[in-house]
Design an enzyme around this catalytic site. Structure first.
Site, PDB file in Angstrom:
ATOM      1  N   ASP A   1      55.830  11.397  72.811  1.00 49.75           N
ATOM      2  CA  ASP A   1      54.829  11.598  73.850  1.00 49.75           C
ATOM      3  C   ASP A   1      53.445  11.484  73.182  1.00 49.75           C
ATOM      4  O   ASP A   1      53.325  11.396  71.957  1.00 49.75           O
ATOM      5  CB  ASP A   1      55.014  12.934  74.575  1.00 49.75           C
TER       6      ASP A   1
HETATM    7  C1  BGC Z   1      52.496  12.920  79.245  1.00 49.14           C
HETATM    8  C2  BGC Z   1      53.478  11.787  79.441  1.00 49.14           C
HETATM    9  C3  BGC Z   1      52.723  10.505  79.678  1.00 49.14           C
HETATM   10  C4  BGC Z   1      51.830  10.253  78.489  1.00 49.14           C
HETATM   11  C5  BGC Z   1      51.091   8.939  78.543  1.00 49.14           C
HETATM   12  C6  BGC Z   1      51.437  12.591  78.226  1.00 49.14           C
HETATM   13  O1  BGC Z   1      50.416  13.525  78.224  1.00 49.14           O
HETATM   14  O2  BGC Z   1      53.208  14.065  78.857  1.00 49.14           O
HETATM   15  O3  BGC Z   1      54.340  12.094  80.496  1.00 49.14           O
HETATM   16  O4  BGC Z   1      53.626   9.457  79.892  1.00 49.14           O
HETATM   17  O5  BGC Z   1      50.887  11.302  78.419  1.00 49.14           O
HETATM   18  O6  BGC Z   1      50.057   8.961  79.453  1.00 49.14           O
END
Ligand code: BGC
Length: 744
Positions: free
Chosen positions: A278
């Site tokens: 993530d």
């Molecule tokens: C979130 C993800 C997301 C990623 C990219 C993160 O903060 O937890 O779900 O896909 O950002 O934007």
């Protein structure tokens, strides 16, 4: 186990694996050949994902030098194609980039938030929404979305419950598979398809206190029974990618969890897609207290099988030296790069790297808007109706009030970076447009959900007094749910309760429509209303969709995908809980306890003095304009042989005067087990149409596999003995029949 078997019966089996299998063999040869020509630096470049910065000098140089494998958040199609051209034509090996974006419930045409989509219990609708999202996003060159989020979410305080399919493992699995199918289709190489991403692996929804990013403590049996099956189903359905979760499970952050990512995902499930971290989750293992520094984090993540580093810059900074020092074997890097190249081959990027710009033609097409409208009406849940709904078209004057009545931004909900509020059709606009003969008195009362302006309430009350019916659109602004938007108190924000109280005092019929990103503790507000409709932020077409329900063009058929508590202190409260040794009985509520009562006078069972033992609304609950009468379930046999199956059927009669859809739910309970089983578990559902006055027989096949669980000895399987089975309209009603699972 929760896998394709379950979905095959309902036509959900995804042909991605089979269809792609033939091509895949060739890809493996091409992958090996390419890998053999790559330098270590080029391999590490593939493992690096960064956010777009246009055509900046740094970015173009990084792409030309093979130092980046994927970009997220770059949306300009010309820029995307130019960066792709540099990758394909100017980098040494010509490996294409893959462009990613969070397309969670629509790109331009926004569908209801995933929690709302789950409330439809309509696999085809979810699949169609994802197909449309893929079509719109891919038109600008996005070929990878970070969805679906299939974190089982039992805590409505958690802001990300909005992005989830709710509290149930089976429903989440079914909706997740439908969404993956919609994004990817049968052939991921079609240019109008995008790679899905099953996230967040794993256990993120169990964040303590529903506070985002918080720690989780999940026993292995619960992890495997509750949180992992949707991911297993996603892997079986061919989800092209997975994403790590931010949280730690039992002390180990997911981005450094070898057991989760290698033993289970790769080993037990044989997954060969990409596992991406993530955003910054590798680096965040430092504040977690799991990694001493970024180099340590890079080593732990690589060795734990995280293929791609999203925005930690850990791999680009340290992987080369870690390999040189022997702390990460180059074969670990090779395996990650293989997975990444495989994704790019599956997406057809080596053959067709460029997007064909379609301009705005690709957005808001007729089928997209019609689908979004049907999704908005199909996911609305009728909580209460004293007969005021559906509204009669001959009603003369309607007061449209409430902070959500005309908020294009709020109705599209969280996680729609690319949604355009100016394209939203609000309830106020929809009712005005579609019912020109009705006089609409519009007075929001409160400008936004947290507003406390008493003067504005007075204005709304004056408007309401002039009307025949009041439609009050209350709820939460979009900004109050989603990532890092947890709430400790999930009541209606601001002065909305006071607004509703004063509207009620007018004596006019009051219809409450709640638009929110999570369940809310709205018992008293529903109590003051003549009818209540719950709509999880329902997207671009929320207005027309809700108007269709209010005026009876569509009969409500949504059912809650999550339990609604009476008060926040009941949380965690979910339908598939354990029974305890002293299940609630003889409940005496706090105000009924006599003064000076002796300690033993009110019993010793499991409930709260101030909330009792029931939720406000149970999982699966939802009313219709018609009524359904369920017969007792019938079983093809009272005994199931190991490896066998039985068929359960039930006759359901539409006893009202509207043709309508009903979500018929199948639950079981394993009465005695080596690890105690829940009081009920959803094992199947069907959404069926039943004409007024007609009866329909609904059948479910249950196999011994459906009865399996992670047992006391740590293995998966069934245990012989007595089971109960319900076919019911929700998780709290109906009478069970029993059957036995025989010994081997
Ligand atoms: C979130 C993800 C997301 C990623 C990219 C993160 O903060 O937890 O779900 O896909 O950002 O934007």
């Amino acid at each position: 186990m929760m896998n394709l078997k379950i979905f095959a019966a309902t036509g959900l089996a995804v042909c991605f694996c089979a269809a792609a299998a033939a091509g895949q063999k060739n890809d493996e040869g091409r992958i090996d050949e390419l890998l053999s020509r790559m330098t270590l630096a080029e391999k590490i470049g593939q493992m690096h994902q960064i956010t777009g910065t246009g055509l900046s000098a740094d970015m173009t140089a990084a792409v030309r030098d093979g130092k980046v494998g994927s970009l997220l958040n770059e949306l300009d199609v010309e820029t995307i194609n130019e960066l792709q051209r540099i990758a394909v034509e100017e980098s040494r090996l010509g490996i294409p980039l893959v462009f990613a974006r969070d397309v969670i419930h629509g790109f331009k045409t926004i569908y209801p938030i995933p929690l709302g989509q789950a409330a439809s219990w309509d696999r085809a609708m979810v699949e169609e929404g994802a197909r449309i999202a893929a079509r719109e996003a891919s038109s600008v060159g996005i070929r990878w979305t970070f969805a679906p989020m299939i974190d089982v979410s039992r805590d409505p305080r958690w802001g990300r419950i909005a992005e989830s399919f709710g509290e149930d493992t089976y429903l989440t699995s079914a909706m997740g598979v439908a969404m993956i199918r919609g994004f990817q289709g049968g052939d991921l190489a079609s240019q109008d398809r995008v790679a899905a991403c099953a996230k967040h692996f794993a256990g993120y929804g169990a964040a303590e206190a529903g506070k985002d990013y918080n720690t989780t403590w999940i026993p292995e049996s619960q992890l495997r029974d509750v949180y992992l099956p949707p991911f297993h189903a996603a892997a079986d359905a061919g989800a092209a990618t997975f994403m790590c979760s931010f949280n730690d499970i039992n002390g180990i952050p997911s981005s450094g969890n070898e057991w989760l990512n290698r033993t289970i995902l790769r080993g037990e499930w044989g997954y060969d897609g990409v596992l991406v971290s993530d955003w910054g989750s590798i680096e965040q293992m430092i504040p977690h207290g799991f990694s001493a520094d970024l180099k340590h984090a890079a080593r732990q993540a690589a060795n734990a099988g995280v293929d791609m580093d999203m925005m930690s810059f850990a791999y680009t900074s340290y992987l080369e030296s870690l390999v040189a020092e022997g702390q990460v074997d180059e074969s670990v890097v090779d395996e990650a790069v293989r997975n990444i190249l495989r994704l790019k081959f599956r997406l057809g990027l080596f053959d067709k790297p460029y997007a064909e710009p379609q301009g705005r033609e690709a957005f808001y097409r007729e089928d997209a808007l019609a689908g979004a409208r049907a999704a908005a009406s199909g996911s609305a849940v009728l909580l209460k109706n004293n007969g005021i709904l559906p509204l009669k078209e001959d009603v003369k004057r309607i007061a449209v009030v409430g902070p959500l009545s005309d908020s294009g931004r709020d109705q599209i909900g969280t996680w729609c970076f690319d949604g355009e509020p100016q394209h939203s059709v609000t309830p106020l606009q929809a009712i005005r447009n579609e019912y020109p003969a009705i006089e609409i008195i519009a007075e929001a009362g409160l400008a936004y959900s947290r507003d406390r302006d008493a003067k504005a309430i007075e204005k709304a009350v004056r408007a309401a007094k002039k009307a025949d019916v009041i439609l009050c659109f209350a709820g939460e602004e979009a900004i109050l749910s989603g990532e890092a938007r947890s709430r400790a108190d999930i009541s209606l924000p601001g002065a909305q309760t006071e607004l509703i109280r004063q509207l009620k005092a007018t004596g006019k019929p009051l219809v409450l429509i709640v638009m929110a990103g999570r369940p809310l503790t709205i018992g008293s507000e529903v109590g003051m209303s003549d009818a209540a409709l719950f709509s999880f932020h329902a997207g671009t077409m929320a207005g027309p969709g809700l108007a269709d329900v209010l005026f009876g063009k569509v009969v409500p058929s949504g059912k809650l995908p999550v339990t609604f508590p009476r008060m926040t202190g009941q949380i965690p409260v979910y339908y598939n809980h354990k029974n305890t040794g002293r299940p609630a009985s003889g409940i005496t509520l706090i105000d009924d306890i006599p003064v000076d009562a002796v300690q033993t006078s009110i019993g010793f069972t499991s409930y709260h003095l101030d909330a009792g033992d029931s939720p406000l609304y149970p999982f699966g609950y939802g009313l219709s304009y018609t009524t359904f009468e369920y017969g007792m379930p019938r079983l093809s046999s009272a005994v199931m042989r190991p490896g066998g199956k039985i068929t359960a059927s039930c006759t359901i009669k539409n006893t009202g005067s509207f043709d309508a859809s009903e979500v018929v739910q199948l639950y079981i309970r394993d009465k005695v087990a080596s690890l105690i089983r829940p009081v009920r578990e959803l094992k199947g559902f069907k959404k069926i149409n039943i004409a007024a006055g007609e009866s329909v027989a609904v059948e479910f096949d249950i196999t011994a596999d459906d009865l399996g669980f992670w047992r006391g000895d740590g293995s998966f399987g069934t245990e012989a003995g007595e089971f109960e089975l319900w076919i019911s309209p929700d998780s709290a009603s109906g009478a069970p029949v029993r059957f036995d699972l025989a010994n081997e």
